[in-house]
Write a protein that holds these residues in place. Sequence first.
Motif, mmCIF file in Angstrom:
data_model
loop_
_atom_site.group_PDB
_atom_site.id
_atom_site.type_symbol
_atom_site.label_atom_id
_atom_site.label_comp_id
_atom_site.label_asym_id
_atom_site.label_seq_id
_atom_site.Cartn_x
_atom_site.Cartn_y
_atom_site.Cartn_z
ATOM 1 N N GLY A 68 -33.938 -19.575 6.211
ATOM 2 C CA GLY A 68 -34.326 -19.377 7.708
ATOM 3 C C GLY A 68 -35.717 -19.429 7.720
ATOM 4 N N LEU A 69 -36.285 -20.474 8.604
ATOM 5 C CA LEU A 69 -37.889 -20.566 8.797
ATOM 6 C C LEU A 69 -38.129 -20.077 10.202
ATOM 7 N N SER A 70 -39.462 -19.590 10.539
ATOM 8 C CA SER A 70 -39.867 -19.563 11.610
ATOM 9 C C SER A 70 -40.399 -20.920 12.098
ATOM 10 N N ASP A 71 -41.005 -21.003 13.560
ATOM 11 C CA ASP A 71 -41.630 -22.295 13.886
ATOM 12 C C ASP A 71 -42.910 -22.378 13.396
ATOM 13 N N GLN A 72 -43.444 -21.698 12.665
ATOM 14 C CA GLN A 72 -44.572 -21.694 12.015
ATOM 15 C C GLN A 72 -44.413 -21.692 10.524
ATOM 16 N N GLY A 73 -43.271 -21.956 9.962
ATOM 17 C CA GLY A 73 -43.051 -22.245 8.693
ATOM 18 C C GLY A 73 -42.579 -21.025 7.792
ATOM 19 N N ASP A 74 -42.761 -19.912 8.366
ATOM 20 C CA ASP A 74 -42.571 -18.685 7.484
ATOM 21 C C ASP A 74 -41.141 -18.478 7.040
ATOM 22 N N MET A 75 -41.101 -18.058 5.789
ATOM 23 C CA MET A 75 -39.516 -17.857 5.460
ATOM 24 C C MET A 75 -38.968 -16.546 5.773
ATOM 25 N N GLN A 76 -38.293 -16.464 7.005
ATOM 26 C CA GLN A 76 -37.603 -15.422 7.328
ATOM 27 C C GLN A 76 -36.276 -14.865 6.656
ATOM 28 N N ALA A 77 -35.714 -15.838 5.934
ATOM 29 C CA ALA A 77 -34.382 -15.547 5.283
ATOM 30 C C ALA A 77 -33.998 -16.445 4.356
ATOM 31 N N LYS A 78 -33.358 -15.817 3.119
ATOM 32 C CA LYS A 78 -32.646 -16.723 2.057
ATOM 33 C C LYS A 78 -31.410 -16.008 2.151
ATOM 34 N N ILE A 79 -30.435 -17.009 2.652
ATOM 35 C CA ILE A 79 -29.090 -16.219 2.680
ATOM 36 C C ILE A 79 -28.057 -16.967 1.886
ATOM 37 N N PRO A 80 -27.755 -16.235 0.548
ATOM 38 C CA PRO A 80 -26.623 -17.028 -0.169
ATOM 39 C C PRO A 80 -25.388 -17.296 0.514
ATOM 40 N N VAL A 81 -24.886 -18.530 0.202
ATOM 41 C CA VAL A 81 -23.208 -18.873 0.577
ATOM 42 C C VAL A 81 -22.616 -18.256 -0.591
ATOM 43 N N GLU A 82 -21.804 -17.244 -0.246
ATOM 44 C CA GLU A 82 -21.261 -16.400 -1.458
ATOM 45 C C GLU A 82 -19.993 -16.894 -2.233
ATOM 46 N N ASN A 83 -19.412 -17.903 -1.493
ATOM 47 C CA ASN A 83 -18.150 -18.300 -1.882
ATOM 48 C C ASN A 83 -17.957 -19.871 -2.165
ATOM 49 N N ALA A 84 -19.570 -20.853 -2.364
ATOM 50 C CA ALA A 84 -19.622 -22.142 -2.427
ATOM 51 C C ALA A 84 -20.831 -22.362 -3.498
ATOM 52 N N GLU A 85 -20.409 -23.492 -4.262
ATOM 53 C CA GLU A 85 -21.272 -23.827 -4.978
ATOM 54 C C GLU A 85 -22.047 -25.215 -4.271
ATOM 55 N N ASN A 86 -23.372 -25.262 -4.908
ATOM 56 C CA ASN A 86 -24.231 -26.399 -4.375
ATOM 57 C C ASN A 86 -23.970 -27.531 -5.230
ATOM 58 N N THR A 87 -22.821 -28.207 -5.199
ATOM 59 C CA THR A 87 -22.550 -29.548 -5.939
ATOM 60 C C THR A 87 -23.572 -30.557 -5.789
ATOM 61 N N ASP A 88 -23.776 -30.899 -4.268
ATOM 62 C CA ASP A 88 -24.805 -31.665 -3.903
ATOM 63 C C ASP A 88 -24.871 -31.671 -2.526
ATOM 64 N N GLN A 127 -28.480 -11.699 8.601
ATOM 65 C CA GLN A 127 -27.504 -11.746 7.700
ATOM 66 C C GLN A 127 -28.086 -11.709 6.348
ATOM 67 N N THR A 128 -27.408 -11.165 5.271
ATOM 68 C CA THR A 128 -27.778 -11.058 3.895
ATOM 69 C C THR A 128 -27.095 -11.927 3.247
ATOM 70 N N VAL A 129 -26.087 -12.250 3.585
ATOM 71 C CA VAL A 129 -24.988 -13.441 3.111
ATOM 72 C C VAL A 129 -24.134 -14.152 4.049
ATOM 73 N N THR A 130 -23.766 -15.105 3.650
ATOM 74 C CA THR A 130 -22.765 -15.723 4.555
ATOM 75 C C THR A 130 -21.620 -16.657 3.695
ATOM 76 N N LYS A 131 -20.815 -16.877 4.149
ATOM 77 C CA LYS A 131 -19.490 -17.340 3.557
ATOM 78 C C LYS A 131 -18.694 -18.350 4.230
ATOM 79 N N VAL A 132 -18.178 -19.309 3.402
ATOM 80 C CA VAL A 132 -17.473 -20.627 3.815
ATOM 81 C C VAL A 132 -16.042 -20.146 4.635
ATOM 82 N N VAL A 133 -16.017 -20.091 5.920
ATOM 83 C CA VAL A 133 -14.859 -19.874 6.533
ATOM 84 C C VAL A 133 -13.778 -20.877 6.878
ATOM 85 N N GLN A 134 -14.265 -22.159 6.565
ATOM 86 C CA GLN A 134 -13.262 -23.272 6.605
ATOM 87 C C GLN A 134 -13.946 -24.579 5.730
#
Length: 290
Positions: A68-88, A127-134
Amino acid sequence: MLRFLMLPALLLMSCNPKAQNSSAKEDKLKIQFSLPKKLKEVSGITLSKDKKTIWVIEDRGNKNAIYGLSDQGDMQAKIPVENAENTDWEDIISDAQGNIYIGDFGNNDNDRQDLAILKTDLKDSRQTVTKVVQTTKFHYQGQTEFPPKKSNLLYDCEAFVEMDGHFYLFTKNRSKGFDGTFLIFKVPNKEGNFEAKLVGKLKLQGGYNDAAITSATINSTKDKIVLLTHKNIHVLTGFTADNFNSAKIQKTPLNHNSQKEAVVFLDDKTLIIADEKGKDEGGNVYTFSL
């Protein structure tokens, strides 16, 4: 709301990227900010429902996280997707209700058989984490070989939108003898495993950097889709839910060549575009006025 359009005009003009082709017309592509150094391979961009947060992802080889970034480009959040891999992960979008979807369908070699669109429960940057719900799994209608012949590598994808309960995917041509051809597929926005139905076959003008599609976005009235390439945007109009073959395509040069990988409507007249960080350029977020 994001304050891109409130930045002083003088600042916007001074940050303008250099045009690749000389033109008397002022560039409309304007740098808003540089991405955080950690985000070198941004592959998708979207906005939170309240437009206070810019959400971005990176593609294969990077973390399974949404930033998550602000409109100035500041990093507001890094939220892992806890039940998914970044295949591509190649694109991220939101629907009218504010749901966030990740396109895990990067397929450079046209040989993947685990393509999916991931709906998350991400709502805000607290949020500190997010998950895939579908999980919407799919395979392409017409693809019978994995991979196909080099002259028919039409099944990579880096771009999609959501419209009226369906996803629309715009493929990236990697065929030998590139001619700008791309396919449009329709998949229901549901849990399950589906055949992606072919609803269009179109062609963009120019070479690979002009016509290889890297991201897509749709306006609020669902009658205009923007396709991004490294050098241009291509605006589709006149399509229907089940037929894109009659769509009109308007090509608009950005007068700037970089590895642009992400686009989203800020409003119906303004795009936000991001490019990957290269050796001497890129790694920025831009606005572009339609």
